[in-house]
Every structure is written in structure tokens, then in C-alpha cells.
Design an enzyme around this catalytic site. Structure first.
Site, mmCIF file in Angstrom:
data_model
loop_
_atom_site.group_PDB
_atom_site.id
_atom_site.type_symbol
_atom_site.label_atom_id
_atom_site.label_comp_id
_atom_site.label_asym_id
_atom_site.label_seq_id
_atom_site.Cartn_x
_atom_site.Cartn_y
_atom_site.Cartn_z
ATOM 1 N N GLU A 17 0.830 -1.166 -0.142
ATOM 2 C CA GLU A 17 -0.018 -0.122 0.088
ATOM 3 C C GLU A 17 0.754 1.326 -0.248
ATOM 4 O O GLU A 17 2.292 1.397 0.588
ATOM 5 C CB GLU A 17 -0.898 -0.093 1.227
ATOM 6 C CG GLU A 17 -1.973 -1.106 0.975
ATOM 7 C CD GLU A 17 -2.910 -1.020 2.193
ATOM 8 O OE1 GLU A 17 -4.183 -1.346 2.047
ATOM 9 O OE2 GLU A 17 -2.676 -0.823 3.373
ATOM 10 N N CYS B 268 3.281 8.705 1.186
ATOM 11 C CA CYS B 268 3.877 7.841 2.142
ATOM 12 C C CYS B 268 4.094 6.423 1.545
ATOM 13 O O CYS B 268 3.102 5.762 1.127
ATOM 14 C CB CYS B 268 2.700 7.688 3.150
ATOM 15 S SG CYS B 268 3.296 6.409 4.541
ATOM 16 N N CYS C 253 5.838 -6.762 8.230
ATOM 17 C CA CYS C 253 7.220 -6.293 8.824
ATOM 18 C C CYS C 253 7.330 -7.475 9.741
ATOM 19 O O CYS C 253 6.663 -8.059 10.405
ATOM 20 C CB CYS C 253 6.646 -4.944 9.894
ATOM 21 S SG CYS C 253 7.919 -4.113 10.570
ATOM 22 N N CYS D 170 5.232 -4.456 16.443
ATOM 23 C CA CYS D 170 4.891 -3.590 17.535
ATOM 24 C C CYS D 170 3.334 -3.514 17.779
ATOM 25 O O CYS D 170 2.588 -3.657 16.990
ATOM 26 C CB CYS D 170 5.193 -1.970 16.792
ATOM 27 S SG CYS D 170 6.918 -1.664 16.445
ATOM 28 N N CYS E 175 0.286 -1.362 16.068
ATOM 29 C CA CYS E 175 0.525 -1.127 14.555
ATOM 30 C C CYS E 175 0.015 -2.187 13.916
ATOM 31 O O CYS E 175 0.346 -3.539 14.063
ATOM 32 C CB CYS E 175 1.933 -1.112 14.339
ATOM 33 S SG CYS E 175 2.254 -0.920 12.375
ATOM 34 N N CYS F 128 -1.496 6.693 9.814
ATOM 35 C CA CYS F 128 -0.164 6.031 10.449
ATOM 36 C C CYS F 128 -0.881 4.618 11.071
ATOM 37 O O CYS F 128 -1.517 4.624 11.871
ATOM 38 C CB CYS F 128 0.446 6.871 11.194
ATOM 39 S SG CYS F 128 1.027 8.310 10.790
#
Ligand code: SAH
Ligand code: SF4
Length: 354
Positions: free
Chosen positions: A95, A108, A115, A119, A122, A340
């Protein structure tokens, strides 16, 4: 097939010299012509490269791909933010988000599919790492966005590039470095150092290295004011703790001469106490920094809540009273899961069938 954006300017020169056997002077001229039509005019079909002889266009066609990824889905938020879901050649999905504002606009971009870091707050962290994006797959996110916005030519509709999408840029260091070289090159996409920000969760050895070798603005996802809290929400802190990160940020700032943005997402009753604000102020004094407080953006299944406005204001005041610069970043594109920490795709690592 090799893609044009897997090569920086110098790599492409060497490649053309070797594969097409041109002399030094001619090679430079041809590379300039290729980059001009590709990165500045945005052409993705060699037939349109009218500045090159047909024979060379044919050779390039068989050597270097200039294909864009497919847009699988495009969502437009009520605030104007646009999110594209892109399908890469290997069918993985990634994305990219465009965030316009009155004064400037930001793209962005993602550095990985998924990932490794997990975290807790997230959404991307829920998606195990599928792969590192190649330099081409990174640059192609920008090329697609520029196509979509008709951002070719003199004016720039995209002013800033932030490596704040899916993934941890400093775990894909070499490809990030190459993509920044193409971004910064005035024959390439021509963005200055100050228009590019790389965000990291604090992979310290590469922070220092990036200071020496990459040199953009740096954002540090700190999100906690002490190791105990950071360990509980960002497991990577057990490997690179806050003191370690501070040391490396100092090195970066020395090289770069700019303040480092500290990113801090306010999580209700987790990291938003007055004590945390005081501790964070002390950390901020240890290297040149300014603070970006971020409203927490929820996603399906998450256990955290955003801080109240009142608590966020108190937190901000304490930072300010300690003499630091602080801004509160409002959510953009959260209605399309484009804000975010909300990015995630369906891609999964292929399981080995025995
Ligand atoms: N992996 C890098 C780059 C991603 S940047 C990094 O972590 O810095 C994405 C930014 O959004 C990071 O600062 C991240 O910590 C923050 N973020 C993650 N989840 C969030 C959420 N749910 N709400 C608001 N910000 C979030
Ligand atoms: Fe990965 Fe950054 Fe999300 Fe952490 S905040 S899981 S490092 S993308």
C-alpha cells in the site's frame, strides 16, 4: 528481468556500457536521455522514448523493464487522502498513501511487505514479513502515484516523500539507500534531502550508517519514555534500547545537522501520563530533536485506545514547558485505513509444501 529502478545512475551507466557496448561519452548521453524520459516525463513505454534511436529502444526493451505495478484498488478518503493497493510482479500486495494539505502534499511509501517487528499498536505488525521491497518496487510506488496525479513536468504535486508505510526501512537498508539515490538525483526524481524522511523503529547500527550514507530527515518511532514501557509495546527495544538509540541518533544528528523527529503515538493509560511527558522531555534534551505526537489510529482487533484530548494537551504542555518543539499530528485517511499504522495487505509468505 532487471528493472530500471534497481539501478542508480552510476549502475545504469556501467550496465549500458557492458550490455550495449557504447563508449564512455555516448553512455553518459544515453543514460541522461533514458532518465529524462523515464523519471522526468514519466514514460513507461519505450516506444515513447523519441530521444533514442529505434535500435537502442529495442535493445533496452529486451534488457530493462520499465513496467509499473498494477493498481488493484484505489480508495479516496473524505479528507482527500488517497490509498492505492498495488500488485507487484510477484503478485504480492503493498500500500501507498497520498496525503494532500493546503500547503504541501506528502506521499507515504512502503519499504517491506509486512514487517518483522510486531509493535503492538501497529496494524502492519500483525502481518508477518513477506519480503523486502526492491529499489524498483519502492520507486514504482512514486511512479504510480505521479501517473495517477498527473504529476509529470515542472510543477510538483508531490512535495515530500516519507518512508512511513509498511515495514521497517532499516531492515531493507541497501534497497532503501538505492531508492533514495534515485530520488535525490537531479536527473532522477529530483527531491532534495529536506523533502525526504525515513522513519525507523530504532535499528541503531543502521541509524549511524544512514547518517553517513543516506542523509535524509530522520524520524524515530520512540513511543515510550522508558525501557519498561517500550519493551512492552515494541519488542525491538529488547535488542536496541533507548540509550543505545540516543547514542546513534546523536551520531546521525552530528552528520546531518538537523533535528530528528521523535514520533510518539499517544496510547491511553499506557504512555500518556505526566510522568512519561517528563521522562520524554529528558530524552529530548539528549539529542537535537522535535516531537511529533500522533493520535492513535485504531484498526480491527487492536486492544489500545487513543488518549483523551485533555490528556494529550497536558502532555504537550509539559513538553513545551521544558523548552522543546512539539506538534500534534491529526489522523489523515483513517476512514480508508490509510492513516499511520493502519496499513496491511493480504499477502502471506508462501508456505513450503513438502
Ligand atoms: N517501521 C517504521 C516505518 C513505519 S512509519 C517505523 O516504525 O518507524 C509508521 C509510523 O506510524 C510509525 O511511527 C509507527 O510507530 C506509527 N504507528 C504505528 N501504528 C500506529 C497507530 N495505530 N496509530 C498511529 N500511529 C501508528
Ligand atoms: Fe513495523 Fe513500524 Fe509497524 Fe513497528 S511501527 S510493526 S516497525 S511498521
Amino acid at each position: 528481468m532487471l528493472h530500471i529502478s534497481d539501478l542508480n545512475y552510476e549502475d545504469l551507466k556501467q550496465y549500458i556500457k557492458k550490455e550495449i557496448e557504447l563508449d564512455e561519452k555516448k553512455t553518459s548521453m544515453r543514460v541522461n536521455q533514458i532518465w529524462k524520459f523515464y523519471y522526468q516525463k514519466g514514460f513507461s513505454d519505450y516506444n515513447l522514448f523519441s530521444n533514442l534511436p529505434a535500435e537502442l529502444r529495442n535493445k533496452l526493451y529486451n534488457l530493462l523493464s520499465i513496467k509499473r505495478p498494477l493498481i488493484k484498488k484505489k480508495q479516496i478518503s473524505k479528507d482527500g487522502t488517497i490509498k492505492w493497493l498495488l500488485e507487484l510482479e510477484d503478485k504480492n500486495l503493498v500500500e501507498t498513501v497520498y496525503i494532500p494539505s493546503d500547503t504541501h502534499s506528502t506521499l507515504c511509501i512502503s519499504s517491506q511487505v509486512g514487517c518483522t517487528l510486531n509493535c503492538k499498536f501497529c496494524h502492519t505488525g500483525v502481518q508477518p514479513l513477506v519480503k523486502n521491497l526492491s529499489s524498483n518496487e519502492i520507486i514504482n510506488q512514486i511512479m504510480v502515484a505521479k501517473d495517477e496525479l498527473d504529476d509529470w513536468g515542472e510543477q510538483k504535486k508531490i512535495n515530500n516523500i516519507v518512508y512511513m508505510g509498511m515495514g521497517e526501512p532499516f531492515y531493507n537498508y541497501e534497497n532503501i539507500k538505492k531508492s533514495v539515490q534515485i530520488l535525490k538525483d537531479e536527473n532522477g526524481l529530483n527531491f532534495s534531502n529536506k523533502k525526504i524522511t525515513i522513519s525507523t523503529s530504532g535499528i541503531s547500527p543502521n541509524i549511524k550508517k544512514a547518517g553517513d550514507e543516506i542523509g535524509t530527515y530522520l524520524a524515530l518511532s520512540l513511543h515510550a519514555s522508558n525501557d519498561e514501557i517500550r519493551n512492552s509495546i515494541m519488542p525491538i527495544n529488547k535488542k536496541y534500547n533507548i540509550q543505545d538509540i540516543i547514542n546513534h541518533c546523536n551520531e546521525y544528528a552530528k552528520k546531518n545537522n538537523e533535528k530528528i523527529f521523535i514520533e510518539y503515538v499517544l496510547l491511553k493509560d499506557v504512555n500518556d501520563s505526566e510522568q512519561c511527558a517528563k521522562e520524554l522531555s529528558k530524552i529530548m534534551s539528549k539529542f537535537p530533536s522535535k516531537l511529533n505526537l500522533i493520535q492513535f489510529n485504531p484498526w480491527p482487533g487492536v486492544k489500545y485506545l487513543p488518549s483523551t484530548e485533555e490528556q494529550a494537551s497536558k502532555f504537550m504542555e509539559i513538553i513545551k514547558n521544558n523548552g522543546h518543539i512539539v506538534t500534534l499530528r491529526k489522523s489523515r485517511g483513517d476512514d480508508i485505513l490509510g492513516a499511520c499504522g493502519q496499513l496491511k495487505t493480504e499477502s502471506e509468505r508462501e508456505r513450503r509444501v513438502i
